[in-house]
Design an enzyme around this catalytic site. Structure first.
Site, PDB file in Angstrom:
ATOM      1  N   CYS B 259      49.812  35.324  38.058  1.00  0.00           N
ATOM      2  CA  CYS B 259      49.861  36.496  37.181  1.00  0.00           C
ATOM      3  C   CYS B 259      51.272  37.047  37.223  1.00  0.00           C
ATOM      4  O   CYS B 259      52.216  36.383  36.828  1.00  0.00           O
ATOM      5  CB  CYS B 259      48.804  37.524  37.557  1.00  0.00           C
ATOM      6  SG  CYS B 259      48.896  38.097  39.259  1.00  0.00           S
ATOM      7  N   ARG B 264      46.336  39.997  40.452  1.00  0.00           N
ATOM      8  CA  ARG B 264      45.245  39.707  39.526  1.00  0.00           C
ATOM      9  C   ARG B 264      44.761  38.272  39.688  1.00  0.00           C
ATOM     10  O   ARG B 264      43.580  37.973  39.543  1.00  0.00           O
ATOM     11  CB  ARG B 264      45.704  39.960  38.078  1.00  0.00           C
ATOM     12  CG  ARG B 264      45.887  41.414  37.732  1.00  0.00           C
ATOM     13  CD  ARG B 264      46.486  41.589  36.351  1.00  0.00           C
ATOM     14  NE  ARG B 264      47.914  41.302  36.328  1.00  0.00           N
ATOM     15  CZ  ARG B 264      48.670  41.287  35.234  1.00  0.00           C
ATOM     16  NH1 ARG B 264      48.105  41.513  34.059  1.00  0.00           N
ATOM     17  NH2 ARG B 264      49.948  41.038  35.286  1.00  0.00           N
TER      18      ARG B 264
END
Lengths: 153, 301
Positions: B259, B264
């Site tokens: 990410c 994430r």
């Protein structure tokens, strides 16, 4: 010259790192709600994009008759959600220290003043960027609202 | 604590996953707390890991302690995770022993909680789980929160052993990704970041990538697609429809997820590894803040 912001910074630095977080939490808890005229009109607020969580602010400069622009009083309003207590805490500190000061006093506040709170080591330097950005946007708004017509950036 | 239909439903959903022992329900956790099984030095230690470092202090699940990704898990100087000694101290100071069951929860659909779980996995902590739905679900259900921080008595557990991190099975570095090109990559950022229109998350600060776009060949599967509105994970069937049917990934694939800084993608790493049982998924924590700034690495738009 000691300003309210510098005095608050001194209180923070005198506290232990854990107590600094608690102080920040108190400022977060005590951040005043927006007055109705802003709560109902979010488009009048400026978003501070440098904050990790949504933070909005508004600045008003007084127009008291017979008072020099530099001596007019500045009012500052913030809005940040309860799920963003760090951001709210930064806003609470700036509100406590800057709200009600004069134009000149706000513009004289050093850009890096937020870094004097000893908070970088407890919330991380990256997160401190948000508070620095809030101050610089407040100063920018004050300049914008006090500049002679046609000269504002 | 009465068991409701909802609780049964939650438990049945979890039983379907490849590794159901990695996820607990709010009802289960509430029961463990009520029975006194949680807290420093107990069988179960609950940790809260949030994006906002103060959120825990505004009120948290009873007996939980804070584990902050910036302050506790990242090395303050080098862009890396903490070393073995610091990790051992971090665990001992929370009353966690090597065999403690650790349950982590947090804000933003457990995005930072998954990151903390992934870092604990680098150090080989065996029993570390997520609370399905995280902080938001616990609060939405009206369960108890407190500002009381549990005291950790020195010696409440044996000192956590100093265990060297073993990065290679679940962590990819830039050179690993270069060698991996041509094999499956999952970009879990927002569509705007993937396409190169945005250099940062929508509504987030610009963290300085020189170039926008994605790693060549990466599939765009934003991390949040794996989560429901209430922050819980989607069912196994729903997840399989996304990652297997739609994206054509297979449980035997060698996969790298990335990410912006690896937080994430930890969420997606958790989904692929623990919920779907993929065996070879690595998280590239350098992610776009490294790739988008690296001279002469290939980029696709």
């Amino acid at each position: 010259m000691s300003t309210p912001l510098a005095e608050l910074a001194e209180d923070f630095r005198a506290a232990s790192p854990q107590d600094r977080l608690q102080l920040l939490l108190e400022f977060s808890d005590e951040l005043p709600d927006l007055p109705e005229r802003y709560a109902d009109a979010p488009e009048k607020l400026e978003q501070v994009h440098e904050c990790q969580s949504p933070l909005f602010l508004a600045v008003e400069v007084g127009d008291e008759a017979g008072v020099d622009t530099n001596d007019q009083q500045v009012s500052i309003f913030f809005s940040a959600p309860p799920e963003a207590p760090t951001t709210r805490g930064f806003a609470g500190i700036l509100h406590e220290a800057l709200n009600g000061l004069t134009v000149r006093e706000i513009l004289d506040t050093p850009e890096q003043a937020p870094m004097e709170f000893g908070l970088a080591e407890v919330v991380s330097p990256l997160r401190m960027r948000g508070m620095v950005a809030m101050l610089s946007r407040i100063k920018r708004q004050v300049r914008l609202r006090t500049a002679p017509a046609g000269t504002a950036q | 604590m009465t068991v409701t239909n909802n609780d049964n439903h939650d438990a049945a959903k979890i039983a379907e996953y490849a590794h159901p022992e990695r996820l607990v329900t709010t009802a289960w956790l509430a029961q463990q707390i009520a029975e006194g099984n949680t807290g420093p030095g107990k069988d179960i230690v609950v940790l809260e890991s949030d994006e906002d470092v103060l959120l825990y202090d505004t009120g948290h699940i009873p007996t939980a302690l804070k584990l902050d990704w910036h302050q506790d898990l990242n090395d303050p100087l080098t862009r890396d995770y903490i070393d073995a000694e610091t990790f051992a101290t971090t665990m001992t100071s929370r009353g966690i022993a090597r065999d403690t069951t650790v349950v982590i929860y947090g804000d933003k659909s457990n995005w930072w909680a998954a990151y903390a779980l992934w870092v604990m996995t680098l150090f080989g902590h065996e029993d570390v789980r997520l609370l399905d739905g995280g902080r938001a679900k616990w609060i939405a259900e009206g369960r108890e929160v407190t500002r009381e921080v549990p005291e950790v008595q020195p010696g409440v557990t044996a000192a956590y052993p100093v265990v060297e991190r073993d990065d290679s099975p679940i962590r990819a570095f830039r050179d690993d990704v270069l060698a991996h090109l041509g094999k499956p990559l999952v970009d879990v950022r927002s569509p705007g970041e993937y396409s190169g229109e945005l250099l940062h998350m929508p509504d987030y600060p610009q963290e300085g990538a020189m170039r926008g776009g994605h790693i060549p060949g990466a599939k765009s599967v934003p991390w949040a697609r794996a989560a429901n509105e209430d922050g819980t994970f989607k069912t196994r069937a729903e997840l399989e429809a996304i990652y297997l049917d739609e994206q054509g990934l297979s449980p035997n694939d060698d996969i790298v997820a990335y990410c912006r800084i690896g937080e994430r993608s930890s969420h997606t790493w958790f989904v692929l590894t623990h919920l779907l049982g993929f065996e070879n998924v690595r998280n590239y924590d350098g992610s776009w803040t490294e790739w988008g700034n690296t001279v002469r690495v290939p980029i696709e738009r």
